[in-house]
Design a protein around this motif. Structure first.
Motif, PDB file in Angstrom:
ATOM      1  N   UNK A  63       0.893  -1.219  -0.034  1.00 36.07           N
ATOM      2  CA  UNK A  63      -0.115  -0.034   0.172  1.00 36.07           C
ATOM      3  C   UNK A  63       0.909   1.369  -0.170  1.00 36.07           C
ATOM      4  N   UNK A  64       2.125   1.357  -0.631  1.00 29.07           N
ATOM      5  CA  UNK A  64       2.822   2.636  -0.504  1.00 29.07           C
ATOM      6  C   UNK A  64       3.044   3.091  -1.975  1.00 29.07           C
ATOM      7  N   UNK A  65       3.313   4.460  -1.859  1.00 25.25           N
ATOM      8  CA  UNK A  65       3.795   5.261  -2.917  1.00 25.25           C
ATOM      9  C   UNK A  65       5.103   5.916  -2.633  1.00 25.25           C
ATOM     10  N   UNK A  66       6.030   5.485  -3.410  1.00 24.59           N
ATOM     11  CA  UNK A  66       7.402   5.788  -3.076  1.00 24.59           C
ATOM     12  C   UNK A  66       8.108   6.808  -4.090  1.00 24.59           C
ATOM     13  N   UNK A  67       8.894   7.518  -3.575  1.00 26.78           N
ATOM     14  CA  UNK A  67      10.119   8.305  -4.317  1.00 26.78           C
ATOM     15  C   UNK A  67       9.225   9.122  -5.477  1.00 26.78           C
ATOM     16  N   UNK A  68       8.119   9.669  -4.889  1.00 26.09           N
ATOM     17  CA  UNK A  68       7.408  10.554  -6.015  1.00 26.09           C
ATOM     18  C   UNK A  68       8.146  12.095  -5.873  1.00 26.09           C
ATOM     19  N   UNK A  69       8.151  12.700  -7.016  1.00 20.46           N
ATOM     20  CA  UNK A  69       8.768  13.937  -6.992  1.00 20.46           C
ATOM     21  C   UNK A  69       7.650  15.173  -7.256  1.00 20.46           C
ATOM     22  N   UNK A  74       5.362  28.766  -4.737  1.00 23.18           N
ATOM     23  CA  UNK A  74       4.607  29.803  -4.066  1.00 23.18           C
ATOM     24  C   UNK A  74       5.157  31.093  -4.497  1.00 23.18           C
ATOM     25  N   UNK A  75       3.984  32.085  -4.514  1.00 28.26           N
ATOM     26  CA  UNK A  75       4.512  33.437  -5.022  1.00 28.26           C
ATOM     27  C   UNK A  75       5.756  34.121  -4.097  1.00 28.26           C
ATOM     28  N   UNK A  76       5.430  33.861  -2.743  1.00 26.75           N
ATOM     29  CA  UNK A  76       6.749  34.373  -1.701  1.00 26.75           C
ATOM     30  C   UNK A  76       7.799  33.622  -1.821  1.00 26.75           C
ATOM     31  N   UNK A  77       7.994  32.144  -2.046  1.00 22.42           N
ATOM     32  CA  UNK A  77       9.377  31.515  -1.942  1.00 22.42           C
ATOM     33  C   UNK A  77       9.745  30.946  -3.264  1.00 22.42           C
ATOM     34  N   UNK A  78       8.842  31.089  -4.214  1.00 18.40           N
ATOM     35  CA  UNK A  78       9.406  30.445  -5.531  1.00 18.40           C
ATOM     36  C   UNK A  78       9.123  28.928  -5.502  1.00 18.40           C
ATOM     37  N   UNK A  79      10.163  28.304  -6.221  1.00 17.58           N
ATOM     38  CA  UNK A  79       9.896  26.959  -6.397  1.00 17.58           C
ATOM     39  C   UNK A  79      10.952  26.106  -5.555  1.00 17.58           C
ATOM     40  N   UNK A  80      10.307  24.887  -4.856  1.00 17.05           N
ATOM     41  CA  UNK A  80      10.998  23.932  -4.156  1.00 17.05           C
ATOM     42  C   UNK A  80      10.495  22.708  -4.503  1.00 17.05           C
ATOM     43  N   UNK A  81      11.678  21.750  -4.760  1.00 15.33           N
ATOM     44  CA  UNK A  81      11.635  20.511  -5.063  1.00 15.33           C
ATOM     45  C   UNK A  81      11.472  19.396  -3.818  1.00 15.33           C
ATOM     46  N   UNK A  82      10.697  18.576  -3.830  1.00 12.67           N
ATOM     47  CA  UNK A  82      10.562  17.361  -2.933  1.00 12.67           C
ATOM     48  C   UNK A  82      10.358  16.037  -2.996  1.00 12.67           C
ATOM     49  N   UNK A  83      10.941  15.204  -2.535  1.00 16.80           N
ATOM     50  CA  UNK A  83      10.623  13.744  -2.697  1.00 16.80           C
ATOM     51  C   UNK A  83       9.705  13.247  -1.555  1.00 16.80           C
ATOM     52  N   UNK A  84       8.455  12.816  -2.180  1.00 18.77           N
ATOM     53  CA  UNK A  84       7.689  12.390  -1.218  1.00 18.77           C
ATOM     54  C   UNK A  84       7.174  10.809  -1.125  1.00 18.77           C
ATOM     55  N   UNK A 113      14.698  12.345  -6.904  1.00 16.80           N
ATOM     56  CA  UNK A 113      13.715  11.542  -6.121  1.00 16.80           C
ATOM     57  C   UNK A 113      14.075  10.140  -6.311  1.00 16.80           C
ATOM     58  N   UNK A 114      14.183   9.359  -5.175  1.00 16.78           N
ATOM     59  CA  UNK A 114      14.478   8.035  -5.095  1.00 16.78           C
ATOM     60  C   UNK A 114      15.882   7.426  -5.156  1.00 16.78           C
ATOM     61  N   UNK A 115      16.656   8.688  -5.183  1.00 21.67           N
ATOM     62  CA  UNK A 115      18.274   8.465  -5.100  1.00 21.67           C
ATOM     63  C   UNK A 115      19.047   7.986  -4.169  1.00 21.67           C
ATOM     64  N   UNK A 116      18.500   8.572  -2.850  1.00 20.48           N
ATOM     65  CA  UNK A 116      18.784   8.128  -1.313  1.00 20.48           C
ATOM     66  C   UNK A 116      17.880   7.929  -0.378  1.00 20.48           C
ATOM     67  N   UNK A 117      17.758   6.791  -0.047  1.00 17.69           N
ATOM     68  CA  UNK A 117      16.407   6.372   0.887  1.00 17.69           C
ATOM     69  C   UNK A 117      16.932   6.593   2.159  1.00 17.69           C
ATOM     70  N   UNK A 118      15.758   6.664   3.089  1.00 16.16           N
ATOM     71  CA  UNK A 118      15.793   6.803   4.531  1.00 16.16           C
ATOM     72  C   UNK A 118      16.137   8.002   5.186  1.00 16.16           C
ATOM     73  N   UNK A 119      16.437   8.919   4.154  1.00 15.70           N
ATOM     74  CA  UNK A 119      16.633  10.391   5.105  1.00 15.70           C
ATOM     75  C   UNK A 119      15.604  11.276   4.672  1.00 15.70           C
ATOM     76  N   UNK A 120      14.722  11.506   5.534  1.00 17.38           N
ATOM     77  CA  UNK A 120      13.766  12.458   5.566  1.00 17.38           C
ATOM     78  C   UNK A 120      13.547  13.514   6.580  1.00 17.38           C
ATOM     79  N   UNK A 121      13.162  14.653   6.180  1.00 19.10           N
ATOM     80  CA  UNK A 121      13.061  15.781   7.081  1.00 19.10           C
ATOM     81  C   UNK A 121      11.767  15.841   7.943  1.00 19.10           C
ATOM     82  N   UNK A 122      10.505  15.363   7.314  1.00 21.82           N
ATOM     83  CA  UNK A 122       9.446  15.605   8.096  1.00 21.82           C
ATOM     84  C   UNK A 122       8.698  14.585   7.653  1.00 21.82           C
ATOM     85  N   UNK A 123       7.320  14.200   8.540  1.00 18.74           N
ATOM     86  CA  UNK A 123       6.631  13.143   8.586  1.00 18.74           C
ATOM     87  C   UNK A 123       5.500  13.284   9.196  1.00 18.74           C
ATOM     88  N   UNK A 124       4.233  13.055   8.732  1.00 18.67           N
ATOM     89  CA  UNK A 124       2.890  13.397   9.235  1.00 18.67           C
ATOM     90  C   UNK A 124       2.045  11.791   9.145  1.00 18.67           C
TER      91      UNK A 124
END
Length: 167
Positions: A63-69, A74-84, A113-124
């Motif tokens: 039931x997982x969805x992995x290494x999506x990008x 945002x108008x204030x911060x521009x563009x930021x990329x994430x691996x999710x 995305x998907x190049x380095x596993x296990x290292x996340x910054x946040x979790x919900x």
């Protein structure tokens, strides 16, 4: 390529932007269900950000969805990329947790995305009783809950923004 040449000739550098709509015009942006989204489509639209798919999610067992990008515009911060990554559960299913789980980290570009596993910054953790539990080094971004709702949708995804419905 021809779009770039034409726009460069006309002096319109932003004319080839692949973003669906400008951030300041959220009323015109439809969220696309993640299960049918293509790269470049908006997964989440809030008042101040768009979450755009940049690398398709890899399905996991069971039931997982992995290494999506995704990129966050945002108008204030521009563009930021994430691996999710997301792990979706089922309410009342024996042996499964009573929450959906989404976690991520910033990356330099979509190909990371998907190049380095296990290292996340946040979790919900989104518990089925309505409680949200923040884990990880940093607080989850404001759009993370809505993205998890899109990624873990049971049945049909309503592409009308939940935030607008609750206003």
């Amino acid at each position: 390529m021809s779009c770039i040449i034409i726009m460069a000739t006309l002096g319109l550098a932003s004319g080839c932007d692949s973003s669906p709509k400008k951030i300041d015009d959220q009323s015109q942006v439809d969220e696309v269900p993640a299960k049918s989204a293509k790269v470049g489509e908006v997964l989440v639209a809030t008042d101040d950000a768009q979450v755009v798919l940049t690398a398709p999610f890899r399905a996991g067992q069971p039931n997982g969805l992995y290494d999506g990008g995704v990129k966050i515009e945002t108008p204030s911060a521009g563009t930021t990329h994430y691996e999710i990554n997301a792990i979706c559960s089922m309410p009342g299913l024996e042996g499964w947790p009573d929450y959906d789980n989404i976690y991520g980290k910033t990356i330099s570009n979509p190909s990371d995305a998907g190049q380095e596993g296990g290292n996340t910054e946040w979790q919900l953790l989104l518990k089925f009783n309505g409680e949200d539990i923040s884990k990880g080094k940093e607080k989850p971004p404001a759009w993370a809950k809505r993205l998890a709702q899109n990624l873990c949708r049971k049945g049909d995804f309503n592409d009308q923004n939940i935030e607008a419905k609750n206003s």
